[in-house]
Write an enzyme that holds these catalytic residues in place. Structure first.
Site, PDB file in Angstrom:
ATOM      1  N   LYS A 109     -13.431 -12.036  14.477  1.00 53.68           N
ATOM      2  CA  LYS A 109     -13.850 -11.024  13.491  1.00 53.68           C
ATOM      3  C   LYS A 109     -15.346 -11.083  13.203  1.00 53.68           C
ATOM      4  O   LYS A 109     -16.028 -10.061  13.194  1.00 53.68           O
ATOM      5  CB  LYS A 109     -13.076 -11.216  12.178  1.00 53.68           C
ATOM      6  CG  LYS A 109     -11.596 -11.002  12.255  1.00 53.68           C
ATOM      7  CD  LYS A 109     -10.948 -11.058  10.878  1.00 53.68           C
ATOM      8  CE  LYS A 109     -11.031 -12.428  10.217  1.00 53.68           C
ATOM      9  NZ  LYS A 109     -10.269 -13.469  10.940  1.00 53.68           N
ATOM     10  N   ASN A 143     -15.477  -9.950   4.450  1.00 52.68           N
ATOM     11  CA  ASN A 143     -15.064 -11.338   4.616  1.00 52.68           C
ATOM     12  C   ASN A 143     -16.115 -12.179   5.322  1.00 52.68           C
ATOM     13  O   ASN A 143     -16.057 -13.403   5.321  1.00 52.68           O
ATOM     14  CB  ASN A 143     -13.747 -11.379   5.412  1.00 52.68           C
ATOM     15  CG  ASN A 143     -13.073 -12.730   5.385  1.00 52.68           C
ATOM     16  OD1 ASN A 143     -12.767 -13.271   4.342  1.00 52.68           O
ATOM     17  ND2 ASN A 143     -12.837 -13.295   6.559  1.00 52.68           N
ATOM     18  N   HIS A 191      -2.428 -18.835   9.215  1.00 54.34           N
ATOM     19  CA  HIS A 191      -2.102 -18.606   7.802  1.00 54.34           C
ATOM     20  C   HIS A 191      -0.593 -18.516   7.547  1.00 54.34           C
ATOM     21  O   HIS A 191      -0.149 -17.782   6.660  1.00 54.34           O
ATOM     22  CB  HIS A 191      -2.779 -17.334   7.272  1.00 54.34           C
ATOM     23  CG  HIS A 191      -4.275 -17.353   7.395  1.00 54.34           C
ATOM     24  ND1 HIS A 191      -5.053 -18.304   6.772  1.00 54.34           N
ATOM     25  CD2 HIS A 191      -5.128 -16.542   8.073  1.00 54.34           C
ATOM     26  CE1 HIS A 191      -6.338 -18.074   7.053  1.00 54.34           C
ATOM     27  NE2 HIS A 191      -6.404 -17.020   7.849  1.00 54.34           N
TER      28      HIS A 191
END
Length: 450
Positions: free
Chosen positions: A119, A142, A189
Site C-alpha cells: 500500500k 494510513n 490482522h
C-alpha cells in the site's frame, strides 16, 4: 455534514484521534477525546487542543448513552467492540472513522489504495506520478498524514491519493473514491478480523459506494482480489504480472503494457523500473492502471517509474559495509510481506525476524527461510514461534537475541562479504516499539554506527 454545535466523542488518542479532535473543534463542535490509557503523551498539539476547549477522558471511557453524544469517531487502531463504540451502535448513535469524516469534506477526486502488502509504496508512487503530470497532489491516509488535517486545502482540479487500511474501511459509509485499488489480500490482522472472509469484506468496502463512472483496479493474479470483480459497480481494470490479459495492464514480453480496446501501449521495460523485486513490479502495474484511468500520459508514467526510489522501511538500502548489504524492511509486518522481501534477493541472507504476531501462520515463511537464509536471528514476543516453524522446515543456524540492538549486532557478526543482512520481521513492532518506523529508524542508526 453539519458539525457546528454537535457533541462528538473521539475514541483513541493517537495521531488520527488528535487530528480528528482538532478538525471537529475548528468546525465548532463540542468534542471529548477518550482513551483507555490513563497516561497519553500530551504533546504540544494535544495541549493546544485542550486549551481550545477539548475535553478529555483518559484511563476510563465515558458513559455513552442516547442523548449524550451526537456521533462517535473511532480511530483505526481501536477495536470495534470497545464499550463506547459498541454502546453507540446499540443506541443508534452514528459511528464513523477519520477516513469517512475526511471524505465528507473532500472536493478533490480521490484515488484510494488498499491491500495486505504494497500500500505505502504504491500510494507514494501514484502520488509522484500525478505530481509529475502537473497536478497539485496530496498523499495521505494510513501512510501517515491524516486526511482531515489538509483535505479542505485541495479542490476539484487537484488530486488526493490515500492509503487506506482494513481498519479504516470498517467504518466507511459514504466513502466513494474515483479510483479504488486493491493490490492483494493475504492473511493478516486475523486477531482483529477473525476470518479471511471478514478481512476480505472489510477490504471490499473501498468500492462499495462506487458507480459505473468510477474505476476499480484489481490484481488478476491474486484469486481473492480477482473474485471481487463481480461485486463492484465501478469499471474494473485488471493488472497482471503473470497473465496475458485481454484488457488491462500487463507485462508483455519485458514491457509494461496498457491494453485497451485491442490497442497495446507500451510504457517501459520492466527492467527499467527503479524499485527492486517482483512485488514492486506488481505495485508499478497497479500504479499505471490507476493513473491511466484518470488520463496520465505514457511518457509521464515511464519517467516516474524510472526514477522512483521506493519508500523508507521497505527494502530500503541502508549501507554497504565490508561487502555486506544492510536492508531495512521494517514495514514487513506479516509473513507475506517478508516472503516478498526474501524473494527480492539472490544473495545469501542473514535475516532478523520477530516481534508481535497478528494471528498469522509462519509455515510458508519458514519454508522460504530454509531456501534463502544462511542464518536467522529471532527476537521479540513470537521469537519462539518463528524459531519453531523454521526448525520444522529444516533450519538449524538460528540465534535468539535478547533485544533489538543485540539482534542487529549478532546479524552483523554472522554476515560474510556478499551477504545481505535483512530486517524483515514478518511481525508487528508493538512489543518493542510504537510503530514500524521507529523500529526501522533504530536499525538504520545501529547499522550506521557499526
Amino acid at each position: 455534514m453539519d458539525i457546528k454545535g454537535k457533541r462528538f466523542l473521539v475514541v483513541g488518542a493517537g495521531r488520527s484521534g488528535i487530528a480528528v479532535a482538532g478538525f471537529l473543534l475548528r468546525k465548532g463542535a463540542v468534542v471529548m477525546l477518550t482513551d483507555n490509557r490513563e497516561i497519553v503523551s500530551l504533546d504540544n498539539a494535544l495541549d493546544e487542543l485542550v486549551q481550545a476547549g477539548l475535553q478529555t477522558a483518559l484511563g476510563i471511557y465515558p458513559d455513552v448513552r442516547e442523548g449524550v453524544f451526537d456521533a462517535v469517531v473511532v480511530s483505526p487502531g481501536v477495536p470495534p467492540d470497545v464499550p463506547p463504540v459498541a454502546v453507540a451502535r446499540q443506541c443508534g448513535i452514528p459511528v464513523l472513522g477519520e477516513l469517512e469524516l475526511a471524505y465528507r469534506f473532500a472536493s478533490a477526486p480521490m484515488v484510494a489504495i488498499t491491500g495486505t502488502n504494497g500500500k505505502t509504496t504504491t500510494t507514494t508512487l501514484v502520488g509522484e506520478i500525478f505530481r509529475a503530470a502537473g497536478l497539485r497532489t496530496m498523499v495521505g491516509g494510513n501512510i501517515g498524514l491524516p486526511l482531515v488535517d489538509v483535505v479542505e486545502e485541495y479542490g476539484p482540479s487537484d488530486m488526493i491519493v490515500a492509503e487506506v487500511s482494513s481498519f479504516q474501511l470498517e467504518t466507511a459509509d459514504r466513502f466513494r473514491p474515483r479510483v479504488a485499488v486493491i493490490l492483494n489480500i493475504t492473511p493478516d490482522h486475523m486477531d482483529r478480523h477473525g476470518t479471511m472472509e471478514n478481512y476480505t469484506a472489510a477490504k471490499a468496502r473501498i468500492f462499495a459506494r462506487q458507480e459505473p463512472d468510477d474505476f476499480t483496479v484489481l490484481n488478476y493474479d491474486d484469486p481473492r482480489t480477482r473474485a471481487l470483480a463481480d461485486s463492484t459497480c465501478g469499471k474494473v481494470i485488471f493488472f497482471s504480472r503473470k497473465h496475458n490479459l485481454e484488457e488491462g495492464v500487463l507485462v508483455r514480453g519485458d514491457m509494461i503494457t496498457v491494453r485497451q480496446m485491442g490497442v497495446d501501449t507500451d510504457i517501459i521495460s520492466a527492467r527499467e523500473v527503479a524499485i527492486p523485486g517482483l512485488h514492486n513490479l506488481e505495485n508499478s502495474l497497479a500504479a499505471v492502471a490507476a493513473a491511466c484511468a484518470l488520463g496520465v500520459a505514457p511518457e509521464v508514467l515511464a519517467r516516474t517509474l524510472r526514477s522512483f526510489p521506493g519508500v523508507e522501511h521497505r527494502l530500503e538500502a541502508v549501507a554497504q559495509k565490508n561487502g555486506v548489504l544492510y536492508i531495512n524492511d521494517s514495514k514487513g509486518t506479516n509473513p507475506d510481506a517478508s516472503i516478498k522481501a526474501l524473494e527480492a534477493y539472490a544473495q545469501p541472507i542473514v535475516l532478523l525476524a520477530g516481534g508481535r504476531n497478528k494471528g498469522n501462520d509462519f509455515t510458508e515463511y519458514a519454508r522460504l527461510i530454509k531456501q534463502k537464509v544462511r542464518a536467522l536471528v529471532v527476537l521479540g514476543e513470537c521469537a519462539g514461534e518463528i524459531e519453531q516453524a523454521a526448525r520444522a522446515a529444516g533450519c538449524n543456524n538460528i540465534l535468539r537475541a535478547p533485544n533489538f540492538r543485540e539482534a542487529v549486532i549478532m546479524a552483523h557478526n554472522l554476515a560474510q562479504p556478499g551477504d545481505v543482512v535483512l530486517l524483515s520481521p514478518a511481525c508487528a513492532s508493538w512489543d518493542m516499539f510504537n510503530n514500524y518506523e521507529e523500529r526501522g529508524d533504530l536499525f538504520r542508526e545501529i547499522v550506521n554506527s557499526l
